[in-house]
Design an enzyme around this catalytic site. Structure first.
Site, PDB file in Angstrom:
ATOM      1  N   TRP A 264      20.142  28.421  47.158  1.00 43.55           N
ATOM      2  CA  TRP A 264      19.215  27.368  46.725  1.00 43.55           C
ATOM      3  C   TRP A 264      19.443  27.021  45.257  1.00 43.55           C
ATOM      4  O   TRP A 264      19.438  25.849  44.880  1.00 43.55           O
ATOM      5  CB  TRP A 264      17.766  27.767  46.977  1.00 43.55           C
TER       6      TRP A 264
ATOM      7  N   ASP B 251      11.692  27.001  41.069  1.00 41.43           N
ATOM      8  CA  ASP B 251      11.577  26.816  42.511  1.00 41.43           C
ATOM      9  C   ASP B 251      10.828  28.037  43.046  1.00 41.43           C
ATOM     10  O   ASP B 251      11.366  29.133  43.083  1.00 41.43           O
ATOM     11  CB  ASP B 251      12.985  26.709  43.120  1.00 41.43           C
TER      12      ASP B 251
ATOM     13  N   LYS C  58       6.926  27.743  53.574  1.00 46.11           N
ATOM     14  CA  LYS C  58       7.142  29.187  53.503  1.00 46.11           C
ATOM     15  C   LYS C  58       5.819  29.928  53.323  1.00 46.11           C
ATOM     16  O   LYS C  58       5.575  30.930  53.946  1.00 46.11           O
ATOM     17  CB  LYS C  58       8.082  29.551  52.345  1.00 46.11           C
TER      18      LYS C  58
HETATM   19  C1  LIG Z   1      13.556  26.896  51.932  1.00 49.43           C
HETATM   20  C2  LIG Z   1      13.874  26.814  50.511  1.00 49.43           C
HETATM   21  C3  LIG Z   1      14.303  25.609  49.918  1.00 49.43           C
HETATM   22  C4  LIG Z   1      14.517  24.351  50.706  1.00 49.43           C
HETATM   23  O1  LIG Z   1      13.309  23.799  51.054  1.00 49.43           O
HETATM   24  P1  LIG Z   1      13.201  22.399  51.822  1.00 49.43           P
HETATM   25  O2  LIG Z   1      11.736  22.131  51.753  1.00 49.43           O
HETATM   26  O3  LIG Z   1      13.696  22.629  53.215  1.00 49.43           O
HETATM   27  O4  LIG Z   1      14.015  21.406  51.103  1.00 49.43           O
HETATM   28  C5  LIG Z   1      14.537  25.605  48.560  1.00 49.43           C
HETATM   29  N1  LIG Z   1      14.375  26.705  47.807  1.00 49.43           N
HETATM   30  C6  LIG Z   1      13.966  27.874  48.345  1.00 49.43           C
HETATM   31  C7  LIG Z   1      13.791  29.067  47.470  1.00 49.43           C
HETATM   32  C8  LIG Z   1      13.706  27.959  49.711  1.00 49.43           C
HETATM   33  O5  LIG Z   1      13.295  29.121  50.251  1.00 49.43           O
END
Ligand SMILES: *Cc1c(COP(=O)(O)O)cnc(C)c1O
Length: 357
Positions: free
Chosen positions: A101, A168, A192
């Site tokens: 990511w 993030d 998540k």
């Molecule tokens: C799942 C995830 C993403 C991607 O998320 P989307 O909403 O599918 O774009 C980005 N960063 C992390 C840490 C993730 O776990």
């Protein structure tokens, strides 16, 4: 009777049953209006309070200081990979590379300016969080990924940084208290640990906006959404409603302090068994272990039991424990809604499998 299932999916993932029930009920009839939540205007006067309350609760639960806005967007965390540099990268940005990511975020940033990788754990397949790296003071911001969903590593402190930190927090938001004042921006996909898929949360420090010289398309400009309170265009109404139910649930449980206590307890139970069990070994380095995504593999000499353990665990009701292809083995995602009982069931299953071999 169907067997009890324990949902260890990495995302979309487990949500408290009452959150799903309240959301499902609103999809049939929203607040006694005779209409479904799905078929009303986002500008309806009974929907505005949903957004307002979700924002207020987010601020309350994370103790977000004055000067920050909470907004709800579409596009997932992946769209933020480009929105962050679009809005904040004038010349140069610093990135901490802790996995897939983070790498994707860096790729987007390179479209806007110079990207400095301050440190990387790629040398050992991202099994740790690099420490003691230098943060360039002349960069516009430092980007980090607080929890690395795929590798099961997590940065559990809020960094002291001379430049704004953009984080993030897709997979560990609301699992611990965060000192928001140490961040310029925090974002994540909701699926998540916050809500169902379809909404992205962004916490942004307002006075950092509007300093880049490039023109920004309206929809990609954070100022648009801050100014319009997430109502510039039609926001994802049902996922926002679901997020509100989950925020209420977190508050009722005792807030992020309670979430952190439970996360620690779950992690102790599962890592404790991984470390004790003769068949398994954890993949993340001890000081970098994630409480949210617990990754483990079979030891070298037991590698041939991979499919057998997966089938055995599945037969005992474990769902979603197959590891990501980049790590292999297994991953037990233990988000806020995962019960202690679920972790104990996984441990019992690991013990029973060990006894058979
Ligand atoms: C799942 C995830 C993403 C991607 O998320 P989307 O909403 O599918 O774009 C980005 N960063 C992390 C840490 C993730 O776990």
């Amino acid at each position: 009777m169907t067997m009890k299932k324990y949902n260890f999916n990495a995302g979309p993932s487990i949500l408290p049953k009452e959150v799903m029930e309240a959301t499902a009920a609103a999809c049939i009839e929203f607040e006694g209006s005779g209409l479904s939540l799905m078929e009303i205007s986002h500008r309806a006067k009974n929907f505005q309070p949903v957004v307002d309350e979700a924002v207020a609760l987010f601020k309350e639960l994370l103790d977000i200081p004055e000067g920050y806005s909470v907004i709800f967007l579409g596009g997932g965390a992946s769209l933020e990979f480009c929105m962050v540099p679009y809005n904040f990268l004038e010349k140069k940005a610093a990135y901490l590379n802790t996995g897939v990511w983070a790498t994707k975020a860096m790729k987007e940033a390179k479209l806007f300016g110079e990207v400095v990788e301050v440190a990387s754990s790629k040398d050992r397949n991202f099994t740790y969080i690099p420490r003691n790296f230098e943060i360039p003071t002349d960069a516009d911001y430092l980007h980090i990924t607080s929890n690395n969903t795929i590798y099961g590593t997590e940065l559990l402190e809020d960094l002291d940084s001379p430049i704004p930190v953009m984080a993030d927090m897709s997979s560990d938001i609301l699992s611990r208290p965060v000192d928001v004042s140490k961040y310029g921006l925090i974002y994540g996909g909701a699926q998540k640990n916050l809500s169902m898929a379809g909404v992205t949360f962004v916490i942004v420090k307002e006075d950092l906006l509007g300093h880049v010289s490039r023109p920004i398309p309206t929809m990609l400009d954070y100022r648009t959404h801050v100014k319009k309170g997430s109502m510039f265009n039609t926001p994802p109404t049902v996922p926002i409603y679901c997020a509100l139910q989950n925020l209420k649930w977190i508050k009722k449980q005792g807030g992020v302090e309670a979430m952190e206590r439970r996360a620690k307890e779950r992690a102790e139970i599962v890592y404790g068994e991984i470390d004790r069990n003769k068949l398994f070994v954890g993949t993340a380095e001890e000081g970098s272990r994630s409480r949210m995504n617990i990754t483990f593999v079979l030891k070298e000499e037991y590698q041939d039991l991979q499919d057998e353990f997966l089938a055995f665990a599945t037969s005992k009701g474990m769902v979603g424990i197959k590891g990501h292809r980049d790590v292999g083995g297994f991953r037990a995602s233990c988000y806020n809604a995962m019960s202690i009982e679920g972790c104990q069931a996984l441990v019992a299953c690991m013990k029973e499998f060990e006894a058979q071999h």
